[in-house]
Design a protein around this motif. Structure first.
Motif, PDB file in Angstrom:
ATOM      1  N   ALA A 178       0.930  -1.274   0.075  1.00 29.97           N
ATOM      2  CA  ALA A 178      -0.006  -0.066   0.000  1.00 29.97           C
ATOM      3  C   ALA A 178       0.833   1.367  -0.149  1.00 29.97           C
ATOM      4  O   ALA A 178       0.575   2.206  -0.555  1.00 29.97           O
ATOM      5  N   LYS A 232       1.691   3.059  -8.954  1.00 29.82           N
ATOM      6  CA  LYS A 232       0.331   2.891  -9.445  1.00 29.82           C
ATOM      7  C   LYS A 232       0.025   3.957 -10.320  1.00 29.82           C
ATOM      8  O   LYS A 232       0.399   5.142 -10.218  1.00 29.82           O
ATOM      9  N   ASN A 289     -19.333  -0.853  -8.787  1.00 26.29           N
ATOM     10  CA  ASN A 289     -19.157  -2.013  -8.004  1.00 26.29           C
ATOM     11  C   ASN A 289     -18.942  -3.092  -9.177  1.00 26.29           C
ATOM     12  O   ASN A 289     -18.564  -4.575  -8.552  1.00 26.29           O
ATOM     13  N   TYR A 290     -18.915  -3.169 -10.402  1.00 25.37           N
ATOM     14  CA  TYR A 290     -18.694  -4.089 -11.223  1.00 25.37           C
ATOM     15  C   TYR A 290     -17.566  -3.797 -12.563  1.00 25.37           C
ATOM     16  O   TYR A 290     -18.242  -3.529 -13.471  1.00 25.37           O
ATOM     17  N   PRO A 291     -16.369  -3.210 -12.057  1.00 22.70           N
ATOM     18  CA  PRO A 291     -15.284  -2.741 -12.903  1.00 22.70           C
ATOM     19  C   PRO A 291     -14.817  -3.893 -14.010  1.00 22.70           C
ATOM     20  O   PRO A 291     -15.094  -5.129 -13.692  1.00 22.70           O
ATOM     21  N   TRP A 301      -7.763  -2.390 -13.763  1.00 21.45           N
ATOM     22  CA  TRP A 301      -9.193  -2.250 -13.450  1.00 21.45           C
ATOM     23  C   TRP A 301      -9.832  -0.979 -14.000  1.00 21.45           C
ATOM     24  O   TRP A 301      -9.409   0.151 -13.747  1.00 21.45           O
ATOM     25  N   TYR A 359     -13.334   1.594 -14.299  1.00 16.97           N
ATOM     26  CA  TYR A 359     -14.489   1.921 -13.553  1.00 16.97           C
ATOM     27  C   TYR A 359     -15.330   2.740 -14.363  1.00 16.97           C
ATOM     28  O   TYR A 359     -14.734   3.730 -14.779  1.00 16.97           O
ATOM     29  N   GLN A 405     -12.726   5.514 -15.386  1.00 16.85           N
ATOM     30  CA  GLN A 405     -11.555   5.611 -14.291  1.00 16.85           C
ATOM     31  C   GLN A 405     -10.661   4.446 -14.709  1.00 16.85           C
ATOM     32  O   GLN A 405     -11.276   3.291 -14.705  1.00 16.85           O
ATOM     33  N   VAL A 439      -7.301   2.140 -13.312  1.00 22.73           N
ATOM     34  CA  VAL A 439      -6.188   1.915 -12.307  1.00 22.73           C
ATOM     35  C   VAL A 439      -5.337   0.605 -12.622  1.00 22.73           C
ATOM     36  O   VAL A 439      -5.946  -0.460 -12.944  1.00 22.73           O
ATOM     37  N   ASP A 482      -2.331  -0.925 -10.620  1.00 20.42           N
ATOM     38  CA  ASP A 482      -1.537  -1.273  -9.535  1.00 20.42           C
ATOM     39  C   ASP A 482      -0.832  -2.533  -9.507  1.00 20.42           C
ATOM     40  O   ASP A 482      -1.346  -3.555  -9.391  1.00 20.42           O
ATOM     41  N   LEU A 495      -0.702  -5.074  -6.547  1.00 19.88           N
ATOM     42  CA  LEU A 495      -2.221  -5.429  -5.959  1.00 19.88           C
ATOM     43  C   LEU A 495      -2.032  -6.967  -5.443  1.00 19.88           C
ATOM     44  O   LEU A 495      -2.670  -7.087  -4.507  1.00 19.88           O
TER      45      LEU A 495
END
Lengths: 257, 263
Positions: B126, B133, B203-205, B212, B214, B232, B234, B236, B239
């Motif tokens: 993190a 990221k 909630n369902y990317p 990911w 979105y 959006q 992302v 990472d 992850l």
């Protein structure tokens, strides 16, 4: 609307629970208490199930709905703790607190009949909230026990310490599960598992404060100070749960619905 | 300890902590050092009492800073030197307590290790990992496709390894007109011609390799008639490590719940 009939279910449950907590002190046999507690729980749970059916989604969306679960789990946790350790007062206390939440719901029903908003349509919604409510109930019991221990002279704190440790460690386990489930949910909904959202920040502060207590106990640190930490932690928990919306830093927290 | 705090305060003058400093491979090397320290580390504390005392001090130090974060609007605590230094101290402390515990072979070592090692791994992913990221936004019109994302932090555009076409944006409503869902029906195509179709909702990317994607926004004035969607994206790379840490922590939390106050 099943909410219109809430008062009958609520009052019936409260009456059963109150008689149950009185029966604790006058009756030697536990069977009466079991019966009364069970009946009260059944009536209350029945209301939640009926509400769930009518809504078509688990009743977790509004503050009013979460209060239902809070009452339910307070009673269940109080009941389990009484069974496990035999502390009668904790059952009476949980009945009192559950009744307070029920009465708040009766006087100020923040109830909406509309469906879930998109952000809440997730697998994680129900377990995330249930785990937190359970944890809050345990931490609520822990702070009361800590207050008793602080108020009592000498012996009380030694008697109550194992109970308080059990409550805080069990509650901390649940708190951690809640944060982690929230993190997975956040990754699916917002793009990141941790975003320093205000609710997250305060949940973090709460967890850190309980963490201090747990480590102080491992050090065998001064008990009075340790119990005082529990009280501070509970204040943090209350801010996380209810106070966040009123803070100057609330701005645009994504937890305000 | 006082010296550390004074040093920390002095550092503030030089502005926020530059995240570029710990980009790959620096963060990767640091993580390896920490993990080796956790497994093979030497003795840093004399006795567990001192070690616990130091841990409590670090948690307190962190709590105070997070408290400021929780009270002050628009703060930049998380990018500040004191916060980053506290973070590194916590990582080092976690590694040391893990290595010490590994040598002891005490009862309930497993619960302790799950919590502390899980936390160490999650914090590495993190914090250190966040330097790698990428978060991008892209606006795509219905019937068109886009292969550039916009980085709001740097203001640069970023070439994507795939292109995204929006077939249709729509909003579903409940009978009382409150919103049920925002839907972006997209097709993702990579350079090899591989195609993935998905209805992106809250909630369902859409997940494609380490990306990911979105649902983020739409034409707010036209609402249901919006002709475009803002997505959006992302990426990472750390992850998976975060998932590993979270899984260990969760197992440790279940153990804690079960055992209660018994150490």
């Amino acid at each position: 609307m099943i909410w219109d009939k809430f008062i009958y279910f609520a009052l019936a449950s409260i009456v059963f629970w109150c008689i149950a907590s009185v029966s604790l002190y006058i009756s030697k046999k536990r069977i009466a208490t079991h019966f009364l507690m069970g009946t009260g729980l059944f009536i209350f749970f029945l209301f939640i199930v009926l509400l769930w059916c009518e809504n078509g989604y688990p009743p977790f969306r509004t503050v009013g709905e979460t209060r239902l679960w809070y009452s339910l789990f307070l009673i269940i946790v109080g009941y389990i703790i009484w069974l496990h350790w035999g502390y009668k007062w904790i059952l009476s206390y949980s009945v009192l607190l559950a009744s307070v939440f029920v009465i708040i719901n009766l006087l100020k029903p923040e109830i909406h009949s509309s469906g879930l908003i998109p952000a809440l349509q997730s697998f994680w919604f129900v377990p995330h909230v249930i785990v937190y409510i359970l944890s809050y109930a345990l931490m609520g019991a822990a702070v009361i026990a800590a207050l008793f221990a602080l108020a009592g002279e000498g012996k009380k704190d030694i008697e109550l310490t194992p109970l308080i440790d059990n409550l805080v460690n069990t509650g901390m386990g649940l708190l951690l599960m809640g944060i982690l489930m929230g993190a997975v949910w956040a990754k699916e909904a917002w793009g990141d598992y941790w975003a320093w959202d205000l609710k997250e920040v305060w949940a973090f502060i709460t967890a850190l404060t309980y963490l201090i207590y747990i480590h102080l106990r491992r050090m065998n640190y001064n008990l009075k100070i340790s119990f005082f930490v529990i009280i501070i932690a509970f204040v943090m928990l209350m801010i996380t749960w209810l106070g966040v919306d009123y803070l100057p830093s609330a701005g645009q927290s994504i937890h305000t619905y | 300890m006082g010296a550390v705090i004074v040093g920390v305060v002095l550092q503030i003058v030089s502005g926020p902590f530059p995240m570029e400093l710990i980009k790959f491979p620096v963060n990767f090397i640091l993580s390896l050092v920490l993990l080796i320290l956790a497994v093979k580390g030497g003795k840093a504390f004399h006795g567990s009492a001192k070690s616990l005392k130091f841990s409590v001090f670090l948690i307190l130090l962190l709590t105070v800073q997070v408290l400021i974060m929780g009270v002050m609007p628009d703060n930049r605590i998380k990018d500040s030197w004191p916060f980053v230094i506290t973070y590194f101290f916590i990582l080092a402390d976690l590694s040391i307590v893990i290595s010490e515990r590994l040598k002891k072979k005490r009862r309930n070592n497993l619960g302790f290790l799950l919590i502390h090692a899980g936390l160490l791994i999650l914090l590495i992913a993190a914090g250190l990992g966040s330097a790698d990221k990428i978060q991008l936004f892209l606006k795509v019109n219905e019937g068109e496709s886009v292969r550039n994302g916009y980085d709001r932090l740097t203001g640069k555009t970023y070439q994507l390894p795939f292109e995204i076409a929006l077939e249709d944006f729509s909003i579903d409503y409940y009978p009382d007109r409150s919103i049920k869902s925002y839907n972006s029906l997209v097709t993702l195509k990579n350079s090899d011609g591989e195609v993935k179709k998905w209805n992106i909702r809250v909630n369902y990317p859409l997940r494609y390799r380490s990306w990911w994607i979105y649902q983020y926004s739409y034409d707010l004035d036209k609402e249901v008639d919006s002709k475009y969607a803002v997505l959006q994206l992302v990426r990472d790379p750390w992850l998976i490590l975060a998932w590993v840490g979270m899984f260990m922590l969760f197992a440790g939390a279940v153990n804690m719940f079960w055992k209660g106050g018994r150490p």
